[in-house]
Scaffold this active site. Structure first.
Site, PDB file in Angstrom:
ATOM      1  N   CYS A   2       0.822  -1.211   0.000  1.00 45.30           N
ATOM      2  CA  CYS A   2       0.000   0.000   0.000  1.00 45.30           C
ATOM      3  C   CYS A   2       0.865   1.275   0.000  1.00 45.30           C
ATOM      4  CB  CYS A   2      -0.939   0.102   1.204  1.00 45.30           C
ATOM      5  SG  CYS A   2      -2.005  -1.312   1.381  1.00 45.30           S
ATOM      6  N   ARG A  27       3.366   0.126  -5.330  1.00 41.78           N
ATOM      7  CA  ARG A  27       3.190  -0.463  -4.005  1.00 41.78           C
ATOM      8  C   ARG A  27       1.877  -1.242  -3.883  1.00 41.78           C
ATOM      9  NH1 ARG A  27       6.617   1.587  -0.179  1.00 41.78           N
ATOM     10  NH2 ARG A  27       5.181   0.971   1.464  1.00 41.78           N
ATOM     11  N   TRP A  79      -2.986  -2.534  -1.597  1.00 42.23           N
ATOM     12  CA  TRP A  79      -2.549  -3.871  -1.933  1.00 42.23           C
ATOM     13  C   TRP A  79      -3.153  -4.746  -0.840  1.00 42.23           C
ATOM     14  CZ3 TRP A  79       0.834  -7.534   0.241  1.00 42.23           C
ATOM     15  CH2 TRP A  79       1.251  -8.526  -0.651  1.00 42.23           C
ATOM     16  N   ASN A 103      -1.152   2.284   5.937  1.00 41.65           N
ATOM     17  CA  ASN A 103      -0.295   1.300   5.273  1.00 41.65           C
ATOM     18  C   ASN A 103       0.284   0.413   6.366  1.00 41.65           C
ATOM     19  OD1 ASN A 103       1.664  -0.057   3.760  1.00 41.65           O
ATOM     20  ND2 ASN A 103       3.123   1.629   3.917  1.00 41.65           N
ATOM     21  N   GLY A 104       0.048  -0.905   6.254  1.00 38.42           N
ATOM     22  CA  GLY A 104       0.564  -1.821   7.271  1.00 38.42           C
ATOM     23  C   GLY A 104      -0.531  -2.769   7.705  1.00 38.42           C
ATOM     24  N   GLU A 479      24.434 -18.430  -5.303  1.00 37.66           N
ATOM     25  CA  GLU A 479      23.797 -17.135  -5.529  1.00 37.66           C
ATOM     26  C   GLU A 479      24.858 -16.020  -5.608  1.00 37.66           C
ATOM     27  OE1 GLU A 479      21.172 -16.123  -6.614  1.00 37.66           O
ATOM     28  OE2 GLU A 479      20.929 -14.064  -5.949  1.00 37.66           O
ATOM     29  N   LYS A 483      25.391 -13.710  -8.873  1.00 40.98           N
ATOM     30  CA  LYS A 483      25.314 -12.237  -8.827  1.00 40.98           C
ATOM     31  C   LYS A 483      26.554 -11.651  -9.480  1.00 40.98           C
ATOM     32  CE  LYS A 483      22.120 -11.671  -8.290  1.00 40.98           C
ATOM     33  NZ  LYS A 483      21.015 -12.503  -8.109  1.00 40.98           N
ATOM     34  N   GLU A 486      26.727 -12.302 -13.432  1.00 44.27           N
ATOM     35  CA  GLU A 486      25.748 -11.666 -14.314  1.00 44.27           C
ATOM     36  C   GLU A 486      25.956 -10.163 -14.467  1.00 44.27           C
ATOM     37  OE1 GLU A 486      21.588 -12.063 -13.092  1.00 44.27           O
ATOM     38  OE2 GLU A 486      22.219 -12.110 -11.011  1.00 44.27           O
ATOM     39  N   HIS A 502      37.587 -32.823  -4.828  1.00 53.05           N
ATOM     40  CA  HIS A 502      37.286 -33.869  -5.811  1.00 53.05           C
ATOM     41  C   HIS A 502      37.483 -33.368  -7.237  1.00 53.05           C
ATOM     42  CE1 HIS A 502      35.920 -36.497  -2.660  1.00 53.05           C
ATOM     43  NE2 HIS A 502      35.240 -35.479  -2.148  1.00 53.05           N
ATOM     44  N   LYS A 598      14.723  -9.156 -17.502  1.00 55.24           N
ATOM     45  CA  LYS A 598      14.166  -9.353 -16.160  1.00 55.24           C
ATOM     46  C   LYS A 598      13.220 -10.540 -16.119  1.00 55.24           C
ATOM     47  CE  LYS A 598      13.743  -8.295 -11.896  1.00 55.24           C
ATOM     48  NZ  LYS A 598      14.868  -8.792 -11.082  1.00 55.24           N
TER      49      LYS A 598
HETATM   50  C1  F6R Z   1      19.324 -13.600 -11.434  1.00 52.04           C
HETATM   51  C2  F6R Z   1      17.962 -13.600 -11.925  1.00 52.04           C
HETATM   52  C3  F6R Z   1      17.479 -14.786 -12.683  1.00 52.04           C
HETATM   53  C4  F6R Z   1      16.046 -15.143 -12.245  1.00 52.04           C
HETATM   54  C5  F6R Z   1      15.499 -16.257 -13.136  1.00 52.04           C
HETATM   55  C6  F6R Z   1      14.135 -16.720 -12.701  1.00 52.04           C
HETATM   56  O1  F6R Z   1      19.637 -12.441 -10.743  1.00 52.04           O
HETATM   57  O2  F6R Z   1      17.232 -12.669 -11.747  1.00 52.04           O
HETATM   58  O3  F6R Z   1      18.326 -15.869 -12.513  1.00 52.04           O
HETATM   59  O4  F6R Z   1      16.076 -15.546 -10.920  1.00 52.04           O
HETATM   60  O5  F6R Z   1      15.435 -15.804 -14.465  1.00 52.04           O
HETATM   61  O6  F6R Z   1      13.223 -15.689 -12.745  1.00 52.04           O
HETATM   62  P1  F6R Z   1      11.880 -15.732 -11.914  1.00 52.04           P
HETATM   63  O7  F6R Z   1      12.224 -15.767 -10.488  1.00 52.04           O
HETATM   64  O8  F6R Z   1      11.149 -14.500 -12.330  1.00 52.04           O
HETATM   65  O9  F6R Z   1      11.161 -16.977 -12.346  1.00 52.04           O
END
Ligand code: F6R
Length: 603
Positions: A2, A27, A79, A103-104, A479, A483, A486, A502, A598
């Site tokens: 929200c 939001r 939301w 909000n909350g 992870e 990060k 990429e 190994h 994305k």
């Molecule tokens: C890495 C990244 C991607 C997503 C992947 C899955 O930083 O953003 O590896 O995690 O493409 O995407 P979602 O979570 O939207 O299914």
């Protein structure tokens, strides 16, 4: 989530409120509303869906603000948490003569509602928010003192909230309170104007100085005065919208790293008490008859799933496996109806994960999606949706999606363990206590950021990185490596620390950078031996740990914590900032790295 806005002044209040809400639309956009008080009249508009629907309603109405005259107004974009998205449940909520936006979540709203109903108050919505305005009027009817009544009201509220309240009994005032959810208050560029908003985005261009309220601060505003319950510090608002969207951070990724501490609170809100974990979305018998949990996801979401696979098996005593969605789809998997199938996705649109979900659904399995985007494709397919509530994630490199997914999955593991009666109440309480400490672990310390920035100088060359960890710190290592690669385009691999000998240890030399995750509370001695083996072969070691470690070439000391999952989140922050700072030094685009998108809607 929200978003809320408020305004006192003599400009076009409805336009200012609606424009402000548009800035906060990310939001939540289930419904929106504004209330404006001018002279003795209160005008209220509410509309379902996006802010443009509200704007049309205001435009189509005969209502006209007299701009030269002073007015006050509050607005909200919702939301939904308590009560479906309907106009009745949309804010502002009305008592007899007062309005509130919030909000909350008011956690004790049920008790308060019952008490107020017994005192004769009539409720029209299913929201938790409505109790606030009734509580205010309950006190005001007794003492005829709005300031006192507001103080009495906020004293009774439990949970996290930011509130704006207006009342016909004091036509020139907006009462405000912040506790847990954000609120900024700004002075207009012209005198006699005050603005309120959940973030500074709606304030840019209109206002000059701003206060970002701390928790527990309340007060009252008129066009000529602003009173706070404690001292506050004002800062100057920048003029650029670009800055506003990033809240002053250099990149969306940086903003999203920093906001993890807050969004985790949103993720947990209403789902956690001192005694239990409640997911209203999940059928209370879901785990009955389930002999296996299968998790499926891609990329960063897969890493959250891999972390969860340790927690699920450990806590629920149910076998748990995890699959990469693009592999799972084509392996002709055997699917049994006694398997609970969980997919994880930030976007809810990733093609491979979506197809895997459909396969499981077609095979008659119970399905759950842990997702950040409501109404996305996966939420429409899965039997049950658990929203992570991370807010829009704009940086292509996922950060807050990962932390919220991991927390939600851990909470689900605890809820299932409770359903299955395989966790003692004492252990559950102590895990809940730990969950409540996560926002603190996810706070970015200046010293940690500065250390990563300085170290980034050293870690630009060489022939690659190994991120190593054991148990849940192995997915965290994966992870960390993802990060880094990429956004920096440097080669990095995540590896289980015990597996290095190994094969991969053959690569060890001073040009091989090892980033070692060394938590105090999970197999410390084991990981220490693994790092010693690499050090003996001259790999350059950067250790991340709360415990001093002499053999490291570089050392990032995290805050000590009393649970390995808190150490996990402390280290997550380090890994995210470390990757970002290396990338800055290399001059790459942090938010939009090459070749990536994305949302991956192709297989
Ligand atoms: C890495 C990244 C991607 C997503 C992947 C899955 O930083 O953003 O590896 O995690 O493409 O995407 P979602 O979570 O939207 O299914």
């Amino acid at each position: 989530m929200c978003g809320i806005v408020g305004y006192i002044g003599n400009k076009n209040t409805s336009e200012i409120l609606v424009d402000g809400l548009k800035e906060l639309e990310y939001r939540g956009y289930d419904s929106a509303g504004i209330a404006i008080l001018q002279d003795d009249k209160i005008e209220v508009f509410k509309a379902l869906g996006k802010i443009k629907n509200l704007a049309t309603k205001v435009d189509d109405s005969k209502f006209k603000i007299q701009n030269s005259k002073f007015s006050i107004g509050i607005g909200h974009t919702r939301w939904a948490t308590h009560g479906k998205p309907t106009e009745l449940n949309a804010h502002p909520h009305l008592g007899e003569y007062s309005y509130v936006v919030h909000n909350g979540i008011i956690e004790n709203y049920k008790e308060l509602k019952e008490e107020l109903q017994n005192a004769g108050h009539k409720f029209v919505s299913q929201t938790d928010t409505e109790v606030i305005v009734h509580l205010f009027e309950f006190y005001f009817n007794q003492n005829n003192d709005a300031d006192l009544s507001f103080a009495q009201t906020i004293k009774r509220l439990e949970g996290a909230y930011s509130i704006l309240l207006i009342t016909k009994s004091q036509k020139d005032k907006i009462f405000f309170m912040k506790h847990g959810s954000p609120m900024a208050i700004a002075k207009g560029k012209n005198d006699d104007e005050i603005f309120f908003a959940s973030s500074d985005a709606p304030l840019i261009g209109y206002a000059s100085d701003v206060v970002y309220l701390e928790d527990g601060v309340s007060g009252v505003a008129t066009s000529s005065s602003l009173t706070f319950s404690t001292d506050v510090s004002w800062t100057t608002l920048p003029d650029s919208k670009q800055f506003a969207q990033k809240d002053g951070y250099r990149f969306f990724m940086e903003k999203e790293i920093y906001e993890q501490s807050d969004v985790i609170t949103d993720s947990m809100m209403g789902r956690i008490t001192d005694e239990e974990i409640i997911f209203d979305e999940i059928d209370s018998n879901i785990i009955n008859g389930i002999n296996e949990i299968k998790i499926c996801a891609c990329g960063t979401s897969y890493h959250a799933g891999l972390t969860a696979s340790y927690l699920f098996e450990r806590l629920t005593k149910v076998r748990c496996s995890i699959e990469i969605a693009s592999e799972f789809r084509y392996k002709e998997p055997l699917l049994n109806k006694d398997t609970l199938f969980i997919v994880i996705s930030q976007s809810g649109e990733t093609a491979d994960t979506l197809e895997a979900l459909k396969m499981a659904k077609d095979a008659g399995l119970k399905t759950i999606v842990v997702c950040n985007v409501d109404n996305s494709s996966m939420t429409r397919v899965a039997d049950t949706t658990i929203l992570t509530r991370a807010g829009i994630e704009k940086g292509v490199a996922s950060t807050k999606a990962f932390s919220t997914q991991t927390v939600i999955l851990w909470m689900m593991a605890l809820a299932f363990a409770k359903q299955k009666n395989v966790i003692s109440q004492e252990k559950l309480k102590s895990e809940i206590k730990t969950l409540r400490e996560i926002p603190n672990s996810l706070k970015v310390e200046d010293s940690i950021h500065e250390k990563c920035r300085r170290l980034s100088k050293r870690y630009l060359h060489g022939h690659g990185f190994f991120f190593i960890g054991r148990d849940v710190f192995f997915p965290l290592a994966l992870e960390g490596a993802l990060k880094l690669k990429e956004i920096s385009y440097l080669h990095a691999e995540g590896y289980p620390a015990g597996e290095m000998k190994h094969g991969p240890i053959a690569l060890a030399d001073p040009e091989l950078f090892t980033i070692a995750l060394m938590p105090q509370h999970l197999h410390y001695d084991k990981i220490k031996s693994n790092v010693e083996e690499l050090s003996a072969r001259d790999s350059t070691i950067c250790a991340i740990s709360p415990l001093d470690f002499d053999l490291a070439d570089d050392f990032i000391k995290t805050k000590p914590a009393n649970h390995y999952m808190l150490e996990f989140f402390e280290m997550l922050i380090v890994l995210q900032i470390f990757s970002m700072e290396i990338t800055v030094r290399l001059g790459n685009d942090v938010d939009m790295p090459r070749n990536l998108a994305k949302s991956v809607t192709v297989e």
